[in-house]
Design a protein around this motif. Structure first.
Motif, short mmCIF file in Angstrom:
data_model
loop_
_atom_site.label_atom_id
_atom_site.label_comp_id
_atom_site.label_asym_id
_atom_site.label_seq_id
_atom_site.Cartn_x
_atom_site.Cartn_y
_atom_site.Cartn_z
N ASN A 1 -49.04 -49.98 23.58
CA ASN A 1 -50.47 -50.22 23.41
C ASN A 1 -50.80 -50.52 21.96
OD1 ASN A 1 -51.75 -49.66 26.05
ND2 ASN A 1 -50.68 -47.72 25.80
N TYR A 2 -51.86 -51.26 21.77
CA TYR A 2 -52.39 -51.52 20.44
C TYR A 2 -53.41 -50.44 20.13
CZ TYR A 2 -54.78 -53.84 16.61
OH TYR A 2 -55.32 -54.13 15.39
N SER A 3 -53.19 -49.72 19.04
CA SER A 3 -54.09 -48.64 18.64
C SER A 3 -55.14 -49.21 17.70
CB SER A 3 -53.29 -47.53 17.95
OG SER A 3 -54.14 -46.51 17.49
N SER A 4 -56.33 -49.41 18.20
CA SER A 4 -57.41 -49.99 17.42
C SER A 4 -58.11 -48.89 16.63
CB SER A 4 -58.40 -50.69 18.34
OG SER A 4 -59.40 -51.31 17.60
N ARG A 5 -58.02 -48.97 15.30
CA ARG A 5 -58.66 -47.96 14.45
C ARG A 5 -59.39 -48.65 13.31
NH1 ARG A 5 -54.45 -43.70 12.74
NH2 ARG A 5 -56.32 -42.70 11.94
N ASP A 6 -60.49 -48.06 12.89
CA ASP A 6 -61.28 -48.62 11.80
C ASP A 6 -60.48 -48.78 10.51
OD1 ASP A 6 -63.46 -48.78 13.47
OD2 ASP A 6 -64.39 -46.92 12.74
N ILE A 7 -59.54 -47.85 10.28
CA ILE A 7 -58.77 -47.92 9.04
C ILE A 7 -57.93 -49.20 8.94
CG2 ILE A 7 -58.66 -45.42 8.69
CD1 ILE A 7 -55.77 -45.51 9.77
N CYS A 8 -57.72 -49.86 10.09
CA CYS A 8 -56.92 -51.08 10.10
C CYS A 8 -57.76 -52.36 10.03
CB CYS A 8 -56.03 -51.11 11.34
SG CYS A 8 -54.75 -49.85 11.30
N ALA A 9 -59.05 -52.23 9.84
CA ALA A 9 -59.91 -53.42 9.73
C ALA A 9 -59.42 -54.39 8.66
CB ALA A 9 -61.37 -53.01 9.50
N PRO A 10 -59.01 -53.92 7.45
CA PRO A 10 -58.51 -54.86 6.47
C PRO A 10 -57.27 -55.61 6.94
CG PRO A 10 -59.02 -52.76 5.42
CD PRO A 10 -59.10 -52.55 6.91
N ALA A 11 -56.40 -54.96 7.71
CA ALA A 11 -55.19 -55.61 8.21
C ALA A 11 -55.54 -56.69 9.24
CB ALA A 11 -54.24 -54.58 8.81
N CYS A 12 -56.57 -56.43 10.03
CA CYS A 12 -57.00 -57.43 11.02
C CYS A 12 -57.63 -58.64 10.30
CB CYS A 12 -57.98 -56.82 12.01
SG CYS A 12 -57.18 -55.59 13.08
N ALA A 13 -58.42 -58.37 9.26
CA ALA A 13 -59.01 -59.45 8.49
C ALA A 13 -57.92 -60.26 7.80
CB ALA A 13 -59.99 -58.89 7.46
N CYS A 14 -56.93 -59.60 7.27
CA CYS A 14 -55.81 -60.28 6.62
C CYS A 14 -55.03 -61.11 7.64
CB CYS A 14 -54.90 -59.25 5.95
SG CYS A 14 -53.65 -59.93 4.86
N GLY A 15 -54.84 -60.58 8.83
CA GLY A 15 -54.15 -61.30 9.88
C GLY A 15 -54.91 -62.53 10.33
N ASP A 16 -56.23 -62.43 10.38
CA ASP A 16 -57.06 -63.57 10.76
C ASP A 16 -56.97 -64.69 9.75
OD1 ASP A 16 -57.92 -62.49 13.17
OD2 ASP A 16 -59.75 -61.62 12.30
N GLN A 17 -56.79 -64.34 8.49
CA GLN A 17 -56.66 -65.35 7.42
C GLN A 17 -55.34 -66.04 7.54
OE1 GLN A 17 -57.30 -63.30 3.72
NE2 GLN A 17 -59.50 -63.25 3.98
#
Length: 156
Positions: free
Chosen positions: A140-156
């Motif tokens: 499973n993918y553990s969605s946590r607020d602390i990983c928001a920067p990693a998701c933004a970086c991944g989107d870039q």
């Protein structure tokens, strides 16, 4: 949605999410936040117990104290083996670099050639979490607020 692959049940979020760790943004929050330590396998526990003296020079005094008292792991509320914690908060194996970024003493001992073990697989895979059941393994993918920067970086 879930995808079944042989004896694995995989969340499709794993394929949909773009995730690239950004330690400068999150400062390694996944190692110090949460309700338990990092999941560890029986094999990883054995390696940590065998290599602990090689890892200790890279650990903080608080982490060493916890390890000396209770060992490298404990069983959490879900009866899973996880790394021991300092103050029921941060992984006993963390230390902080001069920029305040959380680092792993196990990984540092590996980089210095003190151990062949890099770090628990759950740490490598995070935010993917693996849970073993009798008949299958769930990823499973553990969605946590602390990983928001990693998701933004991944989107870039």
């Amino acid at each position: 949605m879930l995808l079944e692959i042989v004896d694995k049940v995989v969340s499709t979020q794993i394929f949909e999410r773009k995730f690239v760790c950004d330690l400068n943004a999150c400062k390694g929050a996944c190692c110090i936040a949460g309700d338990s330590g990092a999941p560890v396998t029986l094999e990883e526990i054995s390696i940590l117990e065998d290599d602990i003296e090689a890892i200790k020079p890279y650990m903080r005094a608080e982490g060493i104290e916890v390890i000396d008292k209770q060992g490298v792991f404990y069983m959490d509320q879900e009866n899973d083996a996880v790394t021991s914690l300092v103050n029921e908060k941060e992984c006993a194996f963390v230390y902080f670099d001069d920029k305040g970024i959380t680092k792993c003493s196990i990984e540092q001992a590996h980089k210095e050639g003190e151990t062949a073990f890099k770090k628990p697989i759950s740490c490598h895979l995070y935010p993917i979490r693996v849970k073993n059941f009798d008949d299958f393994t769930a990823l499973n993918y553990s969605s946590r607020d602390i990983c928001a920067p990693a998701c933004a970086c991944g989107d870039q």
